[in-house]
Motif scaffolding. Sequence first.
Motif, PDB file in Angstrom:
ATOM      1  N   ARG A   1      40.382  41.101  27.975  1.00  0.00           N
ATOM      2  CA  ARG A   1      39.650  41.208  29.155  1.00  0.00           C
ATOM      3  C   ARG A   1      40.225  40.522  30.501  1.00  0.00           C
ATOM      4  N   THR A   2      41.256  39.654  30.379  1.00  0.00           N
ATOM      5  CA  THR A   2      42.060  39.100  31.462  1.00  0.00           C
ATOM      6  C   THR A   2      42.922  40.120  31.877  1.00  0.00           C
TER       7      THR A   2
ATOM      8  N   ALA B   1      40.932  42.787  33.786  1.00  0.00           N
ATOM      9  CA  ALA B   1      40.691  42.300  35.285  1.00  0.00           C
ATOM     10  C   ALA B   1      41.950  42.389  36.020  1.00  0.00           C
ATOM     11  N   TRP B   2      43.037  42.125  35.744  1.00  0.00           N
ATOM     12  CA  TRP B   2      44.377  42.366  36.516  1.00  0.00           C
ATOM     13  C   TRP B   2      44.462  43.854  36.882  1.00  0.00           C
TER      14      TRP B   2
ATOM     15  N   ARG C   1      41.951  46.122  37.174  1.00  0.00           N
ATOM     16  CA  ARG C   1      41.215  46.438  38.247  1.00  0.00           C
ATOM     17  C   ARG C   1      41.455  45.838  39.416  1.00  0.00           C
ATOM     18  N   THR C   2      42.098  44.441  39.388  1.00  0.00           N
ATOM     19  CA  THR C   2      42.405  44.323  40.768  1.00  0.00           C
ATOM     20  C   THR C   2      43.693  45.093  41.274  1.00  0.00           C
TER      21      THR C   2
END
Length: 127
Positions: free
Chosen positions: A16-17, A20-21, A23-24
Amino acid sequence: MEEKQPSPTDHLANERTFLAWIRTGIAIMAFGFVVVKFALFLKQVTLILGDGSKAIPLPSKGYSAIIGIALVGLGTIMTLLAFFRYKNIERQLHAHTFFPSLTLSVFLTVVMILTGVLLVIYLVPSI
């Protein structure tokens, strides 16, 4: 003695982390793409209106394309670093040697703050 395997929740949290990176990174690349395309749009508007028309005040500096390309590059680098971080944490989880690291977070925070400051410096004269 049986060695305890990392729990699935540890791996899922790592994934998940990582996502998230990613997506950023994609968002930063998309923003850079928009900045470059907007710079091209402004150049076309300038050509259509001609040199004599002052109806739309355009910035005298032409750094928008450079800023956009830099943002696309930053998003790409962020994606690559996120992958390395993901694999490193995965290895640490399997070896039971996990320890948190702030290196990537601090690096990207500093880069984004510098980018924001440079964008503010670039945009303030056009107000």
